[in-house]
Design a protein around this motif. Structure first.
Motif: not given
Length: 511
Positions: A224-225, A230-235, A247-250, A274-279
């Motif tokens: 649940r990041p 998450l995007l910062s880490a993935l870069r 558990y999706g995203l916080s 994860i919710s559809l909106q967050n996906a």
């Protein structure tokens, strides 16, 4: 004097018996095995125990009892076996909640060999007596799995930051019997030196996993990041191949950069809860390869975004290409859920999993309704049905074109009688040129109870498609109930190769 002679005689007799037993054992075939073969057997024993307990995805595993060394038993067979075992350090490298009684023995006998460590600190005594001692050997640990309580996290992080980890390849860090929490962690974990680390699995909502030392990761599993974190880490992870979010995203109030994160080597992304909106938000910010595998577990199906939005962000490839799907499966895995899977093969493996191992299944979407699980008799069953109809119509309208390239040749519907209406609507031909699913050849209906007009409507659609030269060639019934002989005969007349019923369906058909 007589007493001393008796003792000496007894000792001599015992020694003679020992020599005789030794010579007798030496004639047994197993005692004549070369040392190399015995060593291979001992390594198999050690490896079997390692695979049996370490590297498990079960977060509830309790290692309180602890484990003695796997090869301890072979050292008690004979002197020869004991000598072979003690002279092989790699037989003593597994430390799985090893109790203090054996920990010093294992650390000594393993010498400088790389260690595989899995420890649960369920009490201060274990932390002080064992884990502190184990982490002193951090520079030679190859696999490290730690389960600690939130009260010990800070101390364990200090230990992890005290030395480099030049041999570490896999690191798992969980909070024991607790929900993910944010802790204060130093930025110098492993002193910034873990060059071989490729797998990171963290059950903690802290940005420990965004450190630059994780730039060489191949696998990341995080709980649940927030999307900005998450995007910062993935870069910083250009070589990442597998991404799993638990558990999706916080929620987060941090701004999200507009530009996408390039993940050219990513092979699969798995997200549960994860919710559809967050996906939609997540996938919209990732530049994914065309051949990516995606598995999404959505709950609940609410919010402003639709499945058309989800498919749109998946289909945004610079060259306009996308996966070529050949088959579709719609399945009801439980009363509150619906799953849809897309495969690049003409058939879909019969073993359902929302995160399948089958590489041909490139997209899996499972939706479940939390309200229906809490109130199984409540008025919530329409949400999964509407979801199925919505997805079928989007596919039929071929929106967006980039994502749904290719043509579906087979469709399988399992355990979902209510969804046949959505499929019928999607297959219906409107006008002279609007032909949906023109390549459809096979339709399989499995585990369905027919109790309405679904089959009559479906037959009418088959007739319409035959008139437009896009007939269905094979119709299969598997584990279905309440088919009548008249219905079977009517379908025989409108399906090119006729219908195929399994024995169960025939036995449960109506006369």
């Amino acid at each position: 004097m007589m007493h001393i002679d008796e003792d000496s005689a007894a000792a001599a007799l015992a020694e003679s018996m020992r020599v005789l037993r030794s010579r007798s054992n030496g004639r047994v075939p197993v005692s004549r095995l070369p040392d190399e073969i015995l060593l291979m057997v001992f390594k198999d024993i050690e490896e079997e125990k390692r695979l049996d307990g370490y590297d498990s995805d079960d977060d509830e595993t309790d290692d309180r009892v602890g484990d003695a060394p796997a090869c301890l038993v072979v050292t008690h067979v004979c002197r020869h076996w004991r000598k072979i075992a003690l002279e092989c350090p790699t037989l003593w490298t597994l430390i799985r909640s090893t109790p203090p009684l054996w920990l010093d023995v294992v650390l000594e006998r393993s010498q400088k060999a790389p260690l595989v460590v899995s420890y649960t600190a369920f009490s201060i005594s274990v932390l002080e007596d064992c884990m502190d001692k184990v982490l002193l050997h951090l520079p030679r640990i190859k696999h490290l799995e730690l389960r600690v309580s939130e009260y010990e996290v800070a101390h364990v992080m200090d230990l992890l930051s005290s030395q480099p980890a030049p041999m570490l390849e896999k690191f798992k860090f969980f909070l024991y019997n607790s929900l993910p929490t944010t802790v204060s962690t130093p930025n110098t974990i492993f002193q910034g030196q873990a060059p071989l680390l490729r797998h990171l699995d963290v059950f903690i909502s802290d940005r420990i996993w965004s450190s630059c030392i994780f730039g060489g990761l191949r696998t990341l599993r995080v709980v649940r990041p927030s999307l900005p974190d998450l995007l910062s880490a993935l870069r910083c992870m250009p070589t990442l191949e597998q991404l799993s979010l638990v558990y999706g995203l916080s929620r987060s109030v941090q701004p999200i950069p507009f530009n996408k994160v390039p993940l050219a080597r990513l092979k699969s992304i798995t997200v549960d809860g994860i919710s559809l909106q967050n996906a939609v938000s997540l996938l919209a910010h990732l530049a994914l390869p065309v051949d990516i595998k995606i598995a999404l577990q959505l709950s609940p199906i609410t919010g402003p975004h639709t499945f058309a939005d989800l498919f749109s962000v998946m289909g945004e490839h610079p060259d306009g290409s996308g996966p070529v799907f050949r088959s579709l499966r719609v399945i009801k895995p439980n009363p509150s859920g619906l799953a849809v899977q897309f495969s690049t093969s003409t058939t879909i493996n019969s073993h359902y999993s929302w995160d399948p191992q089958d590489d041909d299944i490139r997209l899996s979407i499972e939706c479940y309704n939390e309200d229906l699980e809490a109130h199984p008799n409540g008025p919530f069953d329409e949400i999964p049905r509407d979801t199925a109809i919505n997805i079928c119509q989007i596919i039929a309208q071929r929106r967006p074109q980039a994502f749904f390239s290719g043509e579906f040749e087979s469709i399988q519907m399992q355990g979902c009688s209510d969804f046949i209406g959505g499929l019928t609507a999607a297959l219906r031909i409107e006008g002279s040129s609007n032909v949906t699913y023109p390549s459809l050849r096979v339709l399989e209906l499995q585990d369905i109870l027919f109790d309405g007009h679904e089959l009559q409507d479906l037959r009418d659609v088959f007739i319409m498609r035959a008139q437009h030269n896009v007939p269905v060639h094979d119709l299969r019934f598997r584990l279905c109930k309440d088919l009548t002989a008249d219905q079977m005969q009517l379908f025989q007349e409108v399906v090119v190769n006729g219908i195929d019923c399994d024995e169960y369906t025939l036995e449960h058909s109506q006369a």
